[in-house]
Design an enzyme around this catalytic site. Structure first.
Site, PDB file in Angstrom:
ATOM      1  N   GLU A 102       1.772   3.677   3.137  1.00 39.62           N
ATOM      2  CA  GLU A 102       2.237   3.094   4.397  1.00 39.62           C
ATOM      3  C   GLU A 102       3.759   3.213   4.426  1.00 39.62           C
ATOM      4  O   GLU A 102       4.492   2.276   4.099  1.00 39.62           O
ATOM      5  CB  GLU A 102       1.730   1.660   4.520  1.00 39.62           C
ATOM      6  CG  GLU A 102       0.194   1.632   4.566  1.00 39.62           C
ATOM      7  CD  GLU A 102      -0.401   0.237   4.615  1.00 39.62           C
ATOM      8  OE1 GLU A 102       0.368  -0.743   4.685  1.00 39.62           O
ATOM      9  OE2 GLU A 102      -1.646   0.131   4.580  1.00 39.62           O
ATOM     10  N   HIS A 120       3.466  -3.329   7.013  1.00 38.85           N
ATOM     11  CA  HIS A 120       2.417  -2.349   6.746  1.00 38.85           C
ATOM     12  C   HIS A 120       2.338  -1.352   7.898  1.00 38.85           C
ATOM     13  O   HIS A 120       2.973  -1.512   8.932  1.00 38.85           O
ATOM     14  CB  HIS A 120       1.054  -3.047   6.615  1.00 38.85           C
ATOM     15  CG  HIS A 120       0.925  -3.924   5.418  1.00 38.85           C
ATOM     16  ND1 HIS A 120       0.247  -3.546   4.282  1.00 38.85           N
ATOM     17  CD2 HIS A 120       1.401  -5.180   5.170  1.00 38.85           C
ATOM     18  CE1 HIS A 120       0.307  -4.520   3.384  1.00 38.85           C
ATOM     19  NE2 HIS A 120       0.995  -5.523   3.901  1.00 38.85           N
ATOM     20  N   HIS A 150       0.870  -1.184   0.000  1.00 33.98           N
ATOM     21  CA  HIS A 150       0.000   0.000   0.000  1.00 33.98           C
ATOM     22  C   HIS A 150       0.907   1.233   0.000  1.00 33.98           C
ATOM     23  O   HIS A 150       1.765   1.380   0.871  1.00 33.98           O
ATOM     24  CB  HIS A 150      -0.916   0.002   1.217  1.00 33.98           C
ATOM     25  CG  HIS A 150      -1.857  -1.158   1.255  1.00 33.98           C
ATOM     26  ND1 HIS A 150      -2.085  -1.898   2.395  1.00 33.98           N
ATOM     27  CD2 HIS A 150      -2.618  -1.718   0.281  1.00 33.98           C
ATOM     28  CE1 HIS A 150      -2.964  -2.858   2.125  1.00 33.98           C
ATOM     29  NE2 HIS A 150      -3.293  -2.776   0.847  1.00 33.98           N
ATOM     30  N   GLU A 174       1.814  -5.042  11.149  1.00 30.98           N
ATOM     31  CA  GLU A 174       1.393  -3.640  11.216  1.00 30.98           C
ATOM     32  C   GLU A 174       2.295  -2.912  12.211  1.00 30.98           C
ATOM     33  O   GLU A 174       2.341  -3.253  13.384  1.00 30.98           O
ATOM     34  CB  GLU A 174      -0.069  -3.542  11.659  1.00 30.98           C
ATOM     35  CG  GLU A 174      -1.060  -4.266  10.764  1.00 30.98           C
ATOM     36  CD  GLU A 174      -1.323  -3.528   9.454  1.00 30.98           C
ATOM     37  OE1 GLU A 174      -0.954  -2.330   9.351  1.00 30.98           O
ATOM     38  OE2 GLU A 174      -1.906  -4.145   8.543  1.00 30.98           O
TER      39      GLU A 174
END
Length: 344
Positions: A66, A160, A63, A224
């Site tokens: 990010e 991410h 993405h 994450e």
């Protein structure tokens, strides 16, 4: 391109200057210890002349907005190119979506992290940049893992950052792996990296980490690392432990991990995923609710098509709520504490 990389040692800058593709592959040596191979834009391999038996994939930028993982990976790449650290494990770095990074957006046309395990070629086919790139990334992972002898440990950390605040700042999703126990060593490696929370998924998905786990038996995670910020605005001091442990892993320095202890980490089991079936889908809670917010049994989480969707367990925590996804896509993951996970 080779000379530009040798001069700058900045692989991210070279990638973003040529976001669609490089003219061709090239390679060079670092001293007498490492061969470096560049396979495409955002795709660089460090191949130690003598390696220690692990094949490591670090991916970021699937993405485009990010940015912290992108900066983290570029820092490691730069240190390797400058020979400030020397790889002892085969390592593949993937900068996933250069077009979206240049655009400063999560996607160009479609969420790339729903396009792996061949989903990129399902109807409507290779019709946008994310689908084309996902297919290429699969091929690079396959090439990396399968051009050496079997029996080596395969690792894939897909990095991410989240769009919202979180009760647990850093957390990892452990892909569904039926018939295989979860690795206590990997969980404690993540904890040492500052990632103290793990979600055990309950079904196959089309994410990048599930692809590597299911297809190649890799110890793979979607990780994450905090919240989304623009490039250059990340507080990189929040990633010191992550950088240190990744550096130790790549250079084969002692990891000095604690034995697995469930009391030292937060473990959750995915109990269900709620998909969107009607355009009128809406959550009952605030749009800025933090990840891991817990709701009691009977609480109405959402409404759609004239029906209420309620909490089914004593308590359920939510992550990644997003009501604005297309019909058929996931709106939220619901979690319960993991009490009987097979961790070894």
């Amino acid at each position: 391109m080779l000379q530009a990389l040798l001069d700058s040692k900045d692989f991210l800058a070279l990638t973003l200057a040529h976001p669609e593709q490089f003219d061709g592959e090239f390679s060079f040596n670092l001293g007498d210890h490492t061969q470096v191979e560049v396979w495409d834009t955002g795709v660089i391999v460090f191949e130690p002349i003598q390696n220690e038996g692990k094949d490591i994939v670090l991916s970021c930028g699937v993405h485009g907005n990010e940015t912290a993982p992108i900066e983290l990976c570029n820092s490691l790449i730069k240190q390797l190119l400058q020979q400030k650290i020397i790889a002892k494990q085969r390592t593949l770095f993937l900068i996933g979506n250069p077009l979206a990074i240049n655009n400063g957006t999560r996607i160009i046309d479609e969420n790339m992290n729903r396009l792996f395990s061949g989903e990129h070629s399902n109807p409507p086919g290779l019709v946008n940049p994310e689908r084309v790139r996902a297919k290429k990334l699969e091929a690079y992972v396959d090439r990396f893992y399968t051009t050496v002898a079997d029996g080596r440990q395969r690792i894939h950390y897909d990095l991410h950052t989240a769009m919202r605040a979180s009760k647990h700042e850093k957390f990892a999703i452990y892909p569904y792996r039926p018939g295989r126990a979860f690795s206590g060593e990997q969980i404690m490696f993540l904890a040492a990296s500052g990632v103290d929370t793990v979600l055990f998924h309950h079904e196959p998905t089309t994410t990048f980490s599930y692809f590597s786990s299911e297809r190649y038996g890799a110890d793979a995670f979607t990780i994450e690392l905090g919240k989304v910020y623009p490039m250059g605005q990340n507080d990189m001091t929040r990633f010191i432990a992550t950088h240190e442990m990744f550096m130790r892993l790549i250079t084969a320095k002692p990891l000095e991990l604690d034995a697995f202890d469930a009391d030292k980490v937060n473990l959750y089991q995915v109990c269900r995923v709620i998909n969107k079936h009607f355009d009128d889908f809406e959550f009952t809670f605030a749009t800025d609710v933090e990840n891991f917010r817990s709701f009691p049994k009977g609480f109405v989480l959402a409404r759609e098509g004239g029906k209420e969707i309620k909490v089914e367990h004593e308590f359920e925590s939510v992550v990644f709520p997003n009501a604005k996804v297309p019909i058929g896509n996931r709106t939220v993951i619901c979690l319960i504490p993991a009490v009987n996970a097979d961790v070894r």
